[in-house]
Design a protein around this motif. Structure first.
Motif, PDB file in Angstrom:
ATOM      1  N   ASN A  14       9.507 121.482  57.988  1.00  0.00           N
ATOM      2  CA  ASN A  14      10.033 120.160  58.356  1.00  0.00           C
ATOM      3  C   ASN A  14       9.436 119.667  59.667  1.00  0.00           C
ATOM      4  OD1 ASN A  14      11.607 119.904  56.059  1.00  0.00           O
ATOM      5  ND2 ASN A  14      13.405 120.817  57.023  1.00  0.00           N
ATOM      6  N   THR A  15       9.308 120.555  60.634  1.00  0.00           N
ATOM      7  CA  THR A  15       8.728 120.185  61.924  1.00  0.00           C
ATOM      8  C   THR A  15       7.294 119.691  61.743  1.00  0.00           C
ATOM      9  OG1 THR A  15      10.102 121.797  63.087  1.00  0.00           O
ATOM     10  CG2 THR A  15       8.115 121.043  64.220  1.00  0.00           C
ATOM     11  N   ILE A  16       6.517 120.434  60.985  1.00  0.00           N
ATOM     12  CA  ILE A  16       5.111 120.061  60.771  1.00  0.00           C
ATOM     13  C   ILE A  16       5.009 118.756  59.975  1.00  0.00           C
ATOM     14  CG2 ILE A  16       3.018 120.720  59.513  1.00  0.00           C
ATOM     15  CD1 ILE A  16       3.419 123.536  60.593  1.00  0.00           C
ATOM     16  N   LEU A  17       5.842 118.595  58.970  1.00  0.00           N
ATOM     17  CA  LEU A  17       5.801 117.360  58.177  1.00  0.00           C
ATOM     18  C   LEU A  17       6.160 116.142  59.027  1.00  0.00           C
ATOM     19  CD1 LEU A  17       7.334 118.551  54.779  1.00  0.00           C
ATOM     20  CD2 LEU A  17       4.949 117.935  55.246  1.00  0.00           C
ATOM     21  N   VAL A  18       7.176 116.279  59.870  1.00  0.00           N
ATOM     22  CA  VAL A  18       7.564 115.160  60.750  1.00  0.00           C
ATOM     23  C   VAL A  18       6.439 114.868  61.736  1.00  0.00           C
ATOM     24  CG1 VAL A  18       9.130 114.502  62.639  1.00  0.00           C
ATOM     25  CG2 VAL A  18      10.050 115.470  60.515  1.00  0.00           C
ATOM     26  N   TRP A  19       5.875 115.931  62.315  1.00  0.00           N
ATOM     27  CA  TRP A  19       4.775 115.752  63.267  1.00  0.00           C
ATOM     28  C   TRP A  19       3.587 115.064  62.593  1.00  0.00           C
ATOM     29  CZ3 TRP A  19      -0.300 117.109  63.576  1.00  0.00           C
ATOM     30  CH2 TRP A  19      -0.912 116.893  64.802  1.00  0.00           C
ATOM     31  N   MET A  20       3.230 115.506  61.394  1.00  0.00           N
ATOM     32  CA  MET A  20       2.089 114.891  60.696  1.00  0.00           C
ATOM     33  C   MET A  20       2.373 113.431  60.377  1.00  0.00           C
ATOM     34  SD  MET A  20       0.196 117.710  58.257  1.00  0.00           S
ATOM     35  CE  MET A  20       1.459 117.747  57.030  1.00  0.00           C
ATOM     36  N   GLN A  21       3.599 113.121  59.967  1.00  0.00           N
ATOM     37  CA  GLN A  21       3.947 111.726  59.665  1.00  0.00           C
ATOM     38  C   GLN A  21       3.792 110.854  60.904  1.00  0.00           C
ATOM     39  OE1 GLN A  21       4.709 110.285  56.702  1.00  0.00           O
ATOM     40  NE2 GLN A  21       4.663 108.373  57.827  1.00  0.00           N
ATOM     41  N   GLN A  22       4.276 111.334  62.037  1.00  0.00           N
ATOM     42  CA  GLN A  22       4.158 110.574  63.285  1.00  0.00           C
ATOM     43  C   GLN A  22       2.694 110.413  63.688  1.00  0.00           C
ATOM     44  OE1 GLN A  22       6.575 112.966  65.870  1.00  0.00           O
ATOM     45  NE2 GLN A  22       8.474 111.935  65.303  1.00  0.00           N
ATOM     46  N   SER A  23       1.928 111.475  63.558  1.00  0.00           N
ATOM     47  CA  SER A  23       0.510 111.441  63.924  1.00  0.00           C
ATOM     48  C   SER A  23      -0.272 110.515  62.997  1.00  0.00           C
ATOM     49  CB  SER A  23      -0.086 112.849  63.883  1.00  0.00           C
ATOM     50  OG  SER A  23       0.580 113.675  64.803  1.00  0.00           O
ATOM     51  N   GLU A  24       0.017 110.580  61.720  1.00  0.00           N
ATOM     52  CA  GLU A  24      -0.662 109.694  60.766  1.00  0.00           C
ATOM     53  C   GLU A  24      -0.340 108.239  61.072  1.00  0.00           C
ATOM     54  OE1 GLU A  24      -0.833 112.817  56.981  1.00  0.00           O
ATOM     55  OE2 GLU A  24       0.863 111.446  57.178  1.00  0.00           O
ATOM     56  N   SER A  25       0.890 107.982  61.481  1.00  0.00           N
ATOM     57  CA  SER A  25       1.278 106.611  61.849  1.00  0.00           C
ATOM     58  C   SER A  25       0.482 106.135  63.059  1.00  0.00           C
ATOM     59  CB  SER A  25       2.770 106.540  62.165  1.00  0.00           C
ATOM     60  OG  SER A  25       3.526 106.799  61.018  1.00  0.00           O
ATOM     61  N   LYS A  26       0.335 107.011  64.055  1.00  0.00           N
ATOM     62  CA  LYS A  26      -0.429 106.636  65.248  1.00  0.00           C
ATOM     63  C   LYS A  26      -1.889 106.363  64.900  1.00  0.00           C
ATOM     64  CE  LYS A  26       2.408 109.170  68.539  1.00  0.00           C
ATOM     65  NZ  LYS A  26       2.485 110.320  69.451  1.00  0.00           N
ATOM     66  N   LEU A  27      -2.436 107.176  64.014  1.00  0.00           N
ATOM     67  CA  LEU A  27      -3.848 106.997  63.648  1.00  0.00           C
ATOM     68  C   LEU A  27      -4.067 105.806  62.730  1.00  0.00           C
ATOM     69  CD1 LEU A  27      -5.157 110.626  63.105  1.00  0.00           C
ATOM     70  CD2 LEU A  27      -5.853 108.999  64.846  1.00  0.00           C
ATOM     71  N   SER A  28      -3.034 105.426  62.001  1.00  0.00           N
ATOM     72  CA  SER A  28      -3.210 104.326  61.052  1.00  0.00           C
ATOM     73  C   SER A  28      -2.990 102.963  61.684  1.00  0.00           C
ATOM     74  CB  SER A  28      -2.271 104.501  59.859  1.00  0.00           C
ATOM     75  OG  SER A  28      -0.924 104.320  60.266  1.00  0.00           O
ATOM     76  N   MET A  29      -2.674 102.935  62.984  1.00  0.00           N
ATOM     77  CA  MET A  29      -2.538 101.643  63.651  1.00  0.00           C
ATOM     78  C   MET A  29      -3.852 100.899  63.514  1.00  0.00           C
ATOM     79  SD  MET A  29      -0.322 101.937  67.118  1.00  0.00           S
ATOM     80  CE  MET A  29      -0.769 103.526  67.779  1.00  0.00           C
ATOM     81  N   PRO A  30      -3.771  99.620  63.218  1.00  0.00           N
ATOM     82  CA  PRO A  30      -5.024  98.873  63.034  1.00  0.00           C
ATOM     83  C   PRO A  30      -5.886  98.916  64.284  1.00  0.00           C
ATOM     84  CG  PRO A  30      -3.116  97.395  63.036  1.00  0.00           C
ATOM     85  CD  PRO A  30      -2.601  98.794  63.109  1.00  0.00           C
ATOM     86  N   GLN A  31      -7.155  99.132  64.054  1.00  0.00           N
ATOM     87  CA  GLN A  31      -8.111  99.173  65.159  1.00  0.00           C
ATOM     88  C   GLN A  31      -8.511  97.739  65.487  1.00  0.00           C
ATOM     89  OE1 GLN A  31      -8.981 102.041  66.750  1.00  0.00           O
ATOM     90  NE2 GLN A  31      -7.471 102.970  65.409  1.00  0.00           N
ATOM     91  N   VAL A  32      -8.332  97.376  66.721  1.00  0.00           N
ATOM     92  CA  VAL A  32      -8.718  96.036  67.156  1.00  0.00           C
ATOM     93  C   VAL A  32      -9.901  96.167  68.096  1.00  0.00           C
ATOM     94  CG1 VAL A  32      -6.438  95.020  66.898  1.00  0.00           C
ATOM     95  CG2 VAL A  32      -7.035  96.116  69.039  1.00  0.00           C
ATOM     96  N   ALA A  33     -10.642  95.111  68.183  1.00  0.00           N
ATOM     97  CA  ALA A  33     -11.770  95.106  69.115  1.00  0.00           C
ATOM     98  C   ALA A  33     -11.206  95.035  70.523  1.00  0.00           C
ATOM     99  CB  ALA A  33     -12.676  93.919  68.837  1.00  0.00           C
ATOM    100  N   ILE A  34     -11.440  96.069  71.269  1.00  0.00           N
ATOM    101  CA  ILE A  34     -10.909  96.145  72.627  1.00  0.00           C
ATOM    102  C   ILE A  34     -12.070  96.001  73.589  1.00  0.00           C
ATOM    103  CG2 ILE A  34      -9.636  97.540  74.275  1.00  0.00           C
ATOM    104  CD1 ILE A  34      -8.469  99.062  71.894  1.00  0.00           C
ATOM    105  N   ALA A  35     -11.926  95.109  74.529  1.00  0.00           N
ATOM    106  CA  ALA A  35     -13.001  94.901  75.504  1.00  0.00           C
ATOM    107  C   ALA A  35     -12.544  95.272  76.906  1.00  0.00           C
ATOM    108  CB  ALA A  35     -13.465  93.451  75.463  1.00  0.00           C
ATOM    109  N   GLU A  36     -11.386  95.898  77.005  1.00  0.00           N
ATOM    110  CA  GLU A  36     -10.892  96.295  78.312  1.00  0.00           C
ATOM    111  C   GLU A  36     -10.979  97.806  78.430  1.00  0.00           C
ATOM    112  OE1 GLU A  36      -7.308  94.556  79.833  1.00  0.00           O
ATOM    113  OE2 GLU A  36      -7.517  92.858  78.468  1.00  0.00           O
ATOM    114  N   TYR A  37     -11.704  98.219  79.434  1.00  0.00           N
ATOM    115  CA  TYR A  37     -11.967  99.637  79.650  1.00  0.00           C
ATOM    116  C   TYR A  37     -10.672 100.446  79.786  1.00  0.00           C
ATOM    117  CZ  TYR A  37     -13.958 103.811  81.754  1.00  0.00           C
ATOM    118  OH  TYR A  37     -14.305 105.097  82.021  1.00  0.00           O
ATOM    119  N   GLU A  38      -9.704  99.927  80.527  1.00  0.00           N
ATOM    120  CA  GLU A  38      -8.457 100.655  80.779  1.00  0.00           C
ATOM    121  C   GLU A  38      -7.685 100.903  79.481  1.00  0.00           C
ATOM    122  OE1 GLU A  38      -9.281  97.821  82.532  1.00  0.00           O
ATOM    123  OE2 GLU A  38     -10.010  98.892  84.298  1.00  0.00           O
ATOM    124  N   ILE A  39      -7.658  99.908  78.616  1.00  0.00           N
ATOM    125  CA  ILE A  39      -6.948 100.055  77.346  1.00  0.00           C
ATOM    126  C   ILE A  39      -7.640 101.107  76.480  1.00  0.00           C
ATOM    127  CG2 ILE A  39      -6.337  98.886  75.194  1.00  0.00           C
ATOM    128  CD1 ILE A  39      -6.001  96.314  76.859  1.00  0.00           C
TER     129      ILE A  39
END
Length: 156
Positions: A14-39
């Motif tokens: 359960n711990t690993i499944l929850v962790w993977m779900q959270q991680s997959e969500s973070k990675l699936s965030m749409p990639q936007v063109a970022i032009a700011e170095y800090e971001i």
């Protein structure tokens, strides 16, 4: 009861499944063109932290695999097979997540390097433009002063 995994197995799963779900969500965030170095740096730090977390979770994944192997020796074939299938699905997601994370880190590092080069080029260009602006605002030499005219022609 020998054919059932220990309670720690389910907790770890359960711990690993929850962790993977959270991680997959973070990675699936749409990639936007970022032009700011800090971001971009912040996003890279987040990915690096996720990679560290992935390494920490590896112990649990190893435990699951080992437990299923031990279970397969004791349990009936159908029970053993169901647990093996469950772990195979988790291992597949784990490998995919790990590969995506490594790829995202690499892409972001490349983009950061390109952005740094671009920003350096912009600074150089702005400096040159300021120097040209100063030159263009200089007073023009008198028409009879051929030496001054030749010097200005060279500068041009």
């Amino acid at each position: 009861f020998d054919s059932l995994p220990p309670a720690h197995y389910k907790e770890t799963m359960n711990t690993i499944l929850v962790w993977m779900q959270q991680s997959e969500s973070k990675l699936s965030m749409p990639q936007v063109a970022i032009a700011e170095y800090e971001i971009m740096e912040q996003r890279l730090r987040e990915f690096k932290a996720l990679q560290s977390s992935l390494q920490e979770q590896q112990k649990g994944l190893t435990y699951l695999s080992t437990t299923v192997e031990d279970l397969s020796r004791k349990a009936p074939a159908e029970v053993s097979q169901s647990y093996r299938a469950e772990v195979e699905v988790v291992l597949g997601r784990w490998k995919k997540l790990s590969a995506q994370l490594a790829e995202q880190c690499q892409k972001l590092e490349e983009r950061i390097a390109k952005l740094q080069r671009f920003q350096n080029d912009i600074r150089t260009l702005k400096k040159w433009m300021a120097e040209v602006d100063v030159f263009l605002k200089e007073e023009w030499p008198a028409l009879g002063d051929s030496e001054a005219l030749e010097k200005q022609l060279e500068q041009c």
